[in-house]
Design a protein around this motif. Sequence first.
Motif, short mmCIF file in Angstrom:
data_model
loop_
_atom_site.label_atom_id
_atom_site.label_comp_id
_atom_site.label_asym_id
_atom_site.label_seq_id
_atom_site.Cartn_x
_atom_site.Cartn_y
_atom_site.Cartn_z
N MET A 179 44.97 35.25 44.68
CA MET A 179 45.57 34.06 45.27
C MET A 179 45.93 33.04 44.18
O MET A 179 45.11 32.73 43.31
N GLY A 180 47.17 32.58 44.21
CA GLY A 180 47.62 31.63 43.20
C GLY A 180 48.11 32.27 41.92
O GLY A 180 48.55 31.56 41.01
N ARG A 181 48.01 33.57 41.83
CA ARG A 181 48.53 34.29 40.65
C ARG A 181 49.78 35.07 41.03
O ARG A 181 49.96 35.46 42.19
N ARG A 182 50.58 35.36 40.05
CA ARG A 182 51.73 36.23 40.28
C ARG A 182 51.27 37.69 40.11
O ARG A 182 51.66 38.41 39.19
N ALA A 183 50.39 38.07 41.02
CA ALA A 183 49.85 39.42 41.05
C ALA A 183 49.70 39.82 42.51
O ALA A 183 49.24 39.02 43.33
N TYR A 184 50.05 41.04 42.83
CA TYR A 184 50.15 41.47 44.21
C TYR A 184 49.27 42.71 44.43
O TYR A 184 49.44 43.73 43.76
N VAL A 185 48.32 42.57 45.34
CA VAL A 185 47.30 43.58 45.56
C VAL A 185 47.60 44.34 46.86
O VAL A 185 47.78 43.72 47.91
N THR A 186 47.65 45.66 46.78
CA THR A 186 47.92 46.50 47.95
C THR A 186 46.88 47.62 48.02
O THR A 186 46.65 48.31 47.03
N ASP A 187 46.27 47.77 49.18
CA ASP A 187 45.32 48.85 49.40
C ASP A 187 46.09 50.13 49.69
O ASP A 187 46.72 50.27 50.74
N GLN A 188 46.04 51.09 48.76
CA GLN A 188 46.78 52.35 48.90
C GLN A 188 45.87 53.51 49.29
O GLN A 188 46.29 54.67 49.22
N THR A 189 44.65 53.22 49.71
CA THR A 189 43.68 54.28 49.95
C THR A 189 44.21 55.35 50.90
O THR A 189 44.11 56.55 50.62
N ALA A 190 44.75 54.94 52.03
CA ALA A 190 45.20 55.91 53.03
C ALA A 190 46.45 56.66 52.59
O ALA A 190 46.73 57.75 53.10
N ALA A 191 47.19 56.11 51.65
CA ALA A 191 48.46 56.71 51.24
C ALA A 191 48.30 57.75 50.14
O ALA A 191 49.24 58.51 49.86
N VAL A 192 47.12 57.78 49.51
CA VAL A 192 46.92 58.64 48.34
C VAL A 192 45.73 59.57 48.56
O VAL A 192 44.59 59.11 48.69
N ALA A 193 45.99 60.87 48.60
CA ALA A 193 44.92 61.86 48.62
C ALA A 193 44.42 62.05 47.19
O ALA A 193 45.18 61.88 46.23
N PHE A 194 43.14 62.43 47.07
CA PHE A 194 42.52 62.36 45.75
C PHE A 194 41.57 63.54 45.54
O PHE A 194 40.35 63.38 45.59
N PRO A 195 42.12 64.74 45.28
CA PRO A 195 41.24 65.87 44.96
C PRO A 195 40.86 65.87 43.49
O PRO A 195 41.67 65.50 42.62
N THR A 196 39.62 66.24 43.19
CA THR A 196 39.18 66.38 41.81
C THR A 196 38.89 67.85 41.54
O THR A 196 38.22 68.51 42.36
N ILE A 197 39.36 68.35 40.41
CA ILE A 197 39.19 69.76 40.04
C ILE A 197 38.34 69.77 38.77
O ILE A 197 38.77 69.26 37.73
N GLN A 198 37.12 70.31 38.87
CA GLN A 198 36.14 70.20 37.80
C GLN A 198 35.56 71.57 37.46
O GLN A 198 35.29 72.37 38.34
N GLY A 199 35.34 71.78 36.16
CA GLY A 199 34.69 73.01 35.72
C GLY A 199 35.42 73.63 34.54
O GLY A 199 36.56 73.25 34.22
N PRO A 200 34.81 74.59 33.86
CA PRO A 200 35.41 75.16 32.66
C PRO A 200 36.78 75.78 32.86
O PRO A 200 37.58 75.86 31.92
N ASN A 201 37.08 76.24 34.08
CA ASN A 201 38.39 76.86 34.36
C ASN A 201 39.40 75.88 34.94
O ASN A 201 40.49 76.28 35.34
N ALA A 202 39.06 74.58 34.97
CA ALA A 202 39.94 73.60 35.62
C ALA A 202 41.31 73.52 34.96
O ALA A 202 42.34 73.52 35.64
N ARG A 203 41.31 73.46 33.64
CA ARG A 203 42.60 73.33 32.94
C ARG A 203 43.46 74.57 33.14
O ARG A 203 44.68 74.47 33.42
N ALA A 204 42.86 75.74 32.99
CA ALA A 204 43.63 76.98 33.12
C ALA A 204 44.23 77.11 34.52
O ALA A 204 45.40 77.52 34.68
N LEU A 205 43.45 76.75 35.54
CA LEU A 205 43.97 76.80 36.91
C LEU A 205 45.15 75.85 37.08
O LEU A 205 46.22 76.25 37.57
N LEU A 206 44.96 74.60 36.70
CA LEU A 206 46.02 73.62 36.92
C LEU A 206 47.26 73.92 36.09
O LEU A 206 48.39 73.67 36.54
N GLN A 207 47.07 74.46 34.90
CA GLN A 207 48.24 74.71 34.06
C GLN A 207 49.12 75.81 34.63
O GLN A 207 50.33 75.81 34.42
#
Length: 372
Positions: free
Chosen positions: A136-164
């Motif tokens: 408030m009072g700043r030239r900054a605009y805050v938007t809650d994007q939680t519902a708009a963005v799905a957020f899967p995390t891929i973890q483990g030694p094979n993560a890079r090879a799979l994603l690549q």
Amino acid sequence: MPETVMTLRRTPFHALASAMGAQMGPVGGGFLNVHSYGDVRAEHLNTRAKVGVQDLSTMGKIDIKGPEAEALVDHLIVNDAAAMRPGQARYASVCAPDGGIMDDLTVFRLAAEHFLVVSGSRNRLKMRDWFTQHAMGRRAYVTDQTAAVAFPTIQGPNARALLQTLIEDANLTTLKRWTFTHGILDGTRVMISRTGVTGELGFELFVPADEAAGVWNALFAAGSAFGLKPYGVKAMFTLGLEKLYPAHGIDMDETNTPFHVGTDAFIKFDKGDFIGRDALLRLRETGAPTAWVGLKLAGETPAPDLTPVLLDGRQIGHITYSDHGHSVGAVLASAHIDREFAVEGQMVTVLDQPATVARRAFFDPEGLRLHS
């Protein structure tokens, strides 16, 4: 009038995870999500040995834009937002004026005047309102994007090879920890961040919610060759416990400061003023009276939260979380204890059985797997 019962929200992956046998439960922030898929130990060990995927869509995603976006973020976090370049991420605490930790979160700098803040699920609404209030009072605009963005995390030694194999237009080999890039996965443009809370080589994906199902299905279609299996919140906590990663709402809250939980290295006092700075400066001089440590327990049963930690019959602290360290073959715990006893190898007593204080991670203490 009958009391109104609020329905818990579901993530974009809810139906897909349910079809795979997910056991659901509340995770905070008004959401329902996966607690486990029925075998926490197997989920944990597969993520260590091969690769796992977890739905983190319940975490808060707060978008901050505008000419004073940097000033706003810098005012609210203890780390230095101004020093960040686009494409970089930073871990940071948000502190109250007295230095208490309101949340620990990750800040992503998307552009010169554009940030994304990812908060914990439990503190999603609190952080959304805190950032909005201070905008408030700043030239900054805050938007809650939680519902708009799905957020899967891929973890483990094979993560890079799979994603690549799925993302051909981004070089994940050169993507360093705490940086991010963008690429196309099964026709969907995603943000790919080299971050995670398992202690493994891993990536977090930011996916448009309406395209989330296609990304999930593509991951599992390609993932069988790499040993991909899903894991839930319970395995996330056991993986984090082995690495001694503190979790807000469990190991810390607004009664603790970063000095109490060992995250004070992320405080950048030289950047100038921020909320909590004066209180934290005072504590830096005096030192926190307690320290957050790990414990290896001699027994086979995890200790309940708040179980006393004793030395020579006198209570010196209490357990914050305890569970099986599936990768190290021992029951582990985290605890707040008097600082003078927070020494590697110090013997204490928990539930009438010996326990050993640890100041370094139980698993991969050098962090070599993060950089594999």
